[in-house]
Scaffold this active site. Sequence first.
Site, PDB file in Angstrom:
ATOM      1  N   LEU A  33       0.857  -1.192   0.000  1.00 39.37           N
ATOM      2  CA  LEU A  33       0.000   0.000   0.000  1.00 39.37           C
ATOM      3  C   LEU A  33       0.888   1.234   0.000  1.00 39.37           C
ATOM      4  O   LEU A  33       1.778   1.356   0.838  1.00 39.37           O
ATOM      5  CB  LEU A  33      -0.905  -0.004   1.233  1.00 39.37           C
ATOM      6  CG  LEU A  33      -1.803   1.231   1.426  1.00 39.37           C
ATOM      7  CD1 LEU A  33      -2.787   1.375   0.264  1.00 39.37           C
ATOM      8  CD2 LEU A  33      -2.562   1.138   2.751  1.00 39.37           C
ATOM      9  N   ILE A  82       4.643  -1.123   3.134  1.00 37.49           N
ATOM     10  CA  ILE A  82       4.319   0.263   2.814  1.00 37.49           C
ATOM     11  C   ILE A  82       5.208   0.711   1.662  1.00 37.49           C
ATOM     12  O   ILE A  82       6.440   0.586   1.727  1.00 37.49           O
ATOM     13  CB  ILE A  82       4.535   1.181   4.034  1.00 37.49           C
ATOM     14  CG1 ILE A  82       3.648   0.749   5.203  1.00 37.49           C
ATOM     15  CG2 ILE A  82       4.267   2.630   3.656  1.00 37.49           C
ATOM     16  CD1 ILE A  82       2.161   0.854   4.947  1.00 37.49           C
ATOM     17  N   LYS A  83       4.586   1.231   0.605  1.00 36.72           N
ATOM     18  CA  LYS A  83       5.350   1.680  -0.558  1.00 36.72           C
ATOM     19  C   LYS A  83       5.790   3.125  -0.364  1.00 36.72           C
ATOM     20  O   LYS A  83       4.977   4.005  -0.088  1.00 36.72           O
ATOM     21  CB  LYS A  83       4.510   1.557  -1.832  1.00 36.72           C
ATOM     22  CG  LYS A  83       4.250   0.127  -2.248  1.00 36.72           C
ATOM     23  CD  LYS A  83       3.438   0.046  -3.524  1.00 36.72           C
ATOM     24  CE  LYS A  83       4.299   0.254  -4.749  1.00 36.72           C
ATOM     25  NZ  LYS A  83       3.537  -0.035  -5.993  1.00 36.72           N
ATOM     26  N   ILE A  84       7.088   3.337  -0.511  1.00 38.37           N
ATOM     27  CA  ILE A  84       7.691   4.659  -0.387  1.00 38.37           C
ATOM     28  C   ILE A  84       8.532   4.916  -1.633  1.00 38.37           C
ATOM     29  O   ILE A  84       9.347   4.064  -2.012  1.00 38.37           O
ATOM     30  CB  ILE A  84       8.588   4.745   0.873  1.00 38.37           C
ATOM     31  CG1 ILE A  84       7.749   4.529   2.141  1.00 38.37           C
ATOM     32  CG2 ILE A  84       9.321   6.088   0.931  1.00 38.37           C
ATOM     33  CD1 ILE A  84       8.572   4.478   3.425  1.00 38.37           C
TER      34      ILE A  84
END
Length: 374
Positions: free
Chosen positions: A109, A140-142
Amino acid sequence: MSALNELEQHGQAVWLDFVDSKFLAAGGLKKLVDEDGITGVTSNPSIFEKAMGHGDAYDEKLAAFDKDNAEASTMSRYEHLAIGDIRAAADTLKPVYERLDGKDGYVSLEVSPYLANDTDATIAEAKKLWDAVDRRNLMIKIPGTEGGAPAIAATIAAGINVNVTLLFALDAYIRVAEAYAMGLEERVLQGQPIDRIASVASFFVSRIDGMIDEQIDARVNDGDADAEALKAIRGKVAIANAKLAYQWYLEFLKSDRWQALAAKGAMPQRLLWASTGTKDPAYPDTLYVDTLIGRDTVNTMPPKTMDAFRDHGTAADTLTQDIESAKHVLAEADRLKLDLTGVTGTLVLQGVASFTKAFDDLLGAIAAKQPAAV
């Protein structure tokens, strides 16, 4: 056994680059897990915009939420829908996560694209989404921007799995790989375990060829003196770029720095090939799968590419083949002044802008669906 299943024998995981409420509810993801060995899911603002921003698939869920949250912001309404899909995907993948002892079985996400260059806000958003989804097999997409790198280190140090996105250049990949190691080292200093922290580095492929090939075609059409040399590397630059990134990864795993972390149970940050759908009809539709198969990697495929590879893809150890040829291709790109550095820098900016535009459109579509209580 399909060709997709065979990729596991070569050490490559297959993730689905798609998420949709109806697809999940109908058991579509579970079928892919059971029949094709899919071990992960990725999402991004563009995927959610296509899923939520069109049609009425999410209207019932949104209306139910609005009944008790009539004053909720548009962002809160979006997050409610997104978190529902991500939880459902994570729950479907939980048996994979448990079977592989946390080495795979993840769903990703993305933090808001509005925060792409704001380190502190990205860290806060990552922690908020992690707590809200409340699934250990979440990533978590960064984005791998300059502002994103320190956010990646801090997020890993906080014990949150990270999918680094929008990587195009080798130097950007090295920066985030070192950020992953830095985050793990910080956890060690804190006396925290590092054996259940996972990360992937999403290296985008086809978009590079799209931009490079456009330059090549323009110069060839203009009668460039180097036309033959230009045509010889058409469609090869992105694959060469990815292969050399993997070579750096293999060398990094041998380093004293990584070996010290591995001794404490650290899992490698796998390279994930993204943007693997072929955009040029002149190329085979499985080009960016067939040529990038190697151990400890992931290929996240849109449904169309997944279907194509299942039908006629070839599973073989290709990622470590023809490394000298890959070096030659990049040397030629440099000699011919195709400016790969400039291209990859532009693609990062375009990627952030594209996700921001998709997010704008998505929030606008959700805002247009007025709460039931109004």
